[in-house]
Structure formats: structure tokens, C-alpha cells
Design an enzyme around this catalytic site. Sequence first.
Site, PDB file in Angstrom:
ATOM      1  N   TYR A  78     -13.085   9.656 -16.256  1.00  0.00           N
ATOM      2  CA  TYR A  78     -13.402   9.239 -14.890  1.00  0.00           C
ATOM      3  C   TYR A  78     -14.686   8.408 -14.944  1.00  0.00           C
ATOM      4  CZ  TYR A  78     -10.215  12.821 -12.923  1.00  0.00           C
ATOM      5  OH  TYR A  78      -9.130  13.584 -12.575  1.00  0.00           O
ATOM      6  N   PHE A 229      -3.813  14.117  -5.702  1.00  0.00           N
ATOM      7  CA  PHE A 229      -3.302  13.241  -4.645  1.00  0.00           C
ATOM      8  C   PHE A 229      -2.759  14.026  -3.454  1.00  0.00           C
ATOM      9  CE2 PHE A 229      -2.288   9.626  -7.870  1.00  0.00           C
ATOM     10  CZ  PHE A 229      -3.644   9.403  -8.020  1.00  0.00           C
ATOM     11  N   LEU A 231      -4.148  14.223  -0.784  1.00  0.00           N
ATOM     12  CA  LEU A 231      -4.455  13.384   0.378  1.00  0.00           C
ATOM     13  C   LEU A 231      -3.922  11.965   0.196  1.00  0.00           C
ATOM     14  CD1 LEU A 231      -8.111  14.567   1.122  1.00  0.00           C
ATOM     15  CD2 LEU A 231      -5.969  15.368   2.128  1.00  0.00           C
ATOM     16  N   THR A 236      -0.387   6.719  -1.196  1.00  0.00           N
ATOM     17  CA  THR A 236       0.519   7.094  -0.116  1.00  0.00           C
ATOM     18  C   THR A 236      -0.296   7.254   1.166  1.00  0.00           C
ATOM     19  OG1 THR A 236       1.945   8.293  -1.652  1.00  0.00           O
ATOM     20  CG2 THR A 236       2.213   8.772   0.695  1.00  0.00           C
ATOM     21  N   LEU A 238      -1.508   8.719   4.387  1.00  0.00           N
ATOM     22  CA  LEU A 238      -1.407  10.061   4.947  1.00  0.00           C
ATOM     23  C   LEU A 238      -1.158   9.931   6.444  1.00  0.00           C
ATOM     24  CD1 LEU A 238      -1.588  12.947   3.846  1.00  0.00           C
ATOM     25  CD2 LEU A 238      -3.946  13.003   4.618  1.00  0.00           C
TER      26      LEU A 238
END
Length: 304
Positions: A78, A229, A231, A236, A238
Amino acid sequence: MTFSSIGPDPDPASPSSPAPGPGTFELGGTVTVPRLGFGAMQLPGRWSGPAGDTAKAVAVARRAVELGARHIDTAAFYFSDTHRANDLLREALYPYPADVTIATKVGPLRDETGEMYAEARPDQLRAEVERNLEDLGVDTLDLVNLRVGRLGSGLAESLGERFAVLAALRDEGLIRQLGVSNVTAGQLAEARSIAPVVAVQNRFGVLDQADAALVDECADAGIAYMPFFALGGGHTELAGENLRKVAERHGATAHQVALAWGLARSPSIVQIPGTASLAHLEENMAAGRLALDEDDMALLGRRE
């Protein structure tokens, strides 16, 4: 069943008061964590975008712990151009509170441009574990997940040889507990045949419920299921009429409903929403006080 909407913090004068309500889960039957944690993926900045702000990232990590997060998810891969999640967590939290569990992942290899170009071979995994140990400044990693499939999912490849390497590192004392990420039910079974698995980290959320059977399998086996994911992950939106209806009923946001839905969906789910925004963090952590009833859950379980 008790129902409640999101209200003010029970003790607004105390910024360190954890948000009550999400319940707890025992990882491996030995470590108890609240079921609403924090994901560090966004702290360095966007995956392939601009770098984050050090002071803001450190403030978010510290505030997450103040608000009750005791399980933090991170990884050495990350990073942005100038920031790394592990470095930011170390700056924010070291020496780490005794009741905070930090989970990391190994498996994917990213180059300095951000491209996830390969999966670590078995003979490369020790170096990946040692990199996380050094970055975080610890002698033992609380939980290490073997991530498979890079950014793909549902791949049927064997993970046995790689997971066995992590099991050996656990036996050496470099790792306390083991998990798997982005796996099928068959891969979970293969890993469990080698060493105990305390956590699964797969994609799952109110608008993406394809992994429901594995969520239930984890609950039956006493394995934590930590959705990524939950959220949407920026992939995508929400949104949806049923989600809107439930949010309006409770005076909540769609993000809060999505997190509360996961907590209500299974006792094995430990949510790990990530953000680099203090306002979004406060919103996410408040979801632990949102109780959904049977009508809410039925509505959210329907296809729109």
C-alpha cells in the site's frame, strides 16, 4: 431486538470514547477485537494517483484508534509515489497500544510505478514478511494474510506451497496468526489443511453479495470474515433505492448503512473500512451504533 438510529457520541466531551455497538470477535479464540476496524490502504494517497498528506494521514490513523478501532489492516504494497501505509501507521501509533491488532498482507508484488506485476513465489515470501516487520517496527506480525490472484478473483490455483511458507514463519515466531485473502472455498479448505486460518479477507458488501456462502462457512468455523470494498472501493457506486430508503429511515448515510448491514449480516464479519479523511472516518465509525431490523435486512437483501 433493540433498534436505534445514529445519535450523538455517548460522551462527546471525551474524544477517546470508543463508539459502542459493533460487538467483538475473537481472532483464533485468543485476540478480541471490535468488529469495526480500520483499513490503511488510502492513507498514502490513491493507488496510482497523487500522494497523500502526511499530517492528515497520521491524524486519521490516531483518530481511528481513539474512536475504538482495534484491528487495523495494512500492507507493504500500500503506497503512493511518496508515502507508504506502514510508515504512516508507525509514525502515528508506535509504540502500538497493547490492545491494537495490526494485520498485513503478502503475495502481490508492485513495482515503484504502482503496477501489480506478479505474485510472490514461495522463496520470496520471507522477504515480504521481513519487510512488513521492519516497516512497522515490530518483532512479530499479529496477523498475515496470504493474498492470491493479484487483482483478479475466483482463481482456482493452489496456494498450498505459499501458505506452508507462512505457516513455517509462524512456527518461527515471526507471525502470530494466519489468514487468506481473495480466495475460493476450495483455497480456504486447502489453507486450513496446512495451518489454522483465523481470517478471510474477500470482496463482499451490501451491493456485492456473491461470496455469501463463504461468509456463512466462516461463521460456522469461527473464522473472521473481513470484507474489502464493503463501501464499493471506488469501483461500485454505493447507491440504490433500497439502500436510500433504509438510510433515510435511520437518518444515516449510505456508507453507514452498508457497514451496519455487514455487521448484522454475519457475526463473523469484521468491517475494515478505509479512508484518509477525518470526516469520513467519523462517519464510518458511527456506523457501529446503527442497528438494522429484520425489515431493513430483508429490503437490503433484495435485488433492485
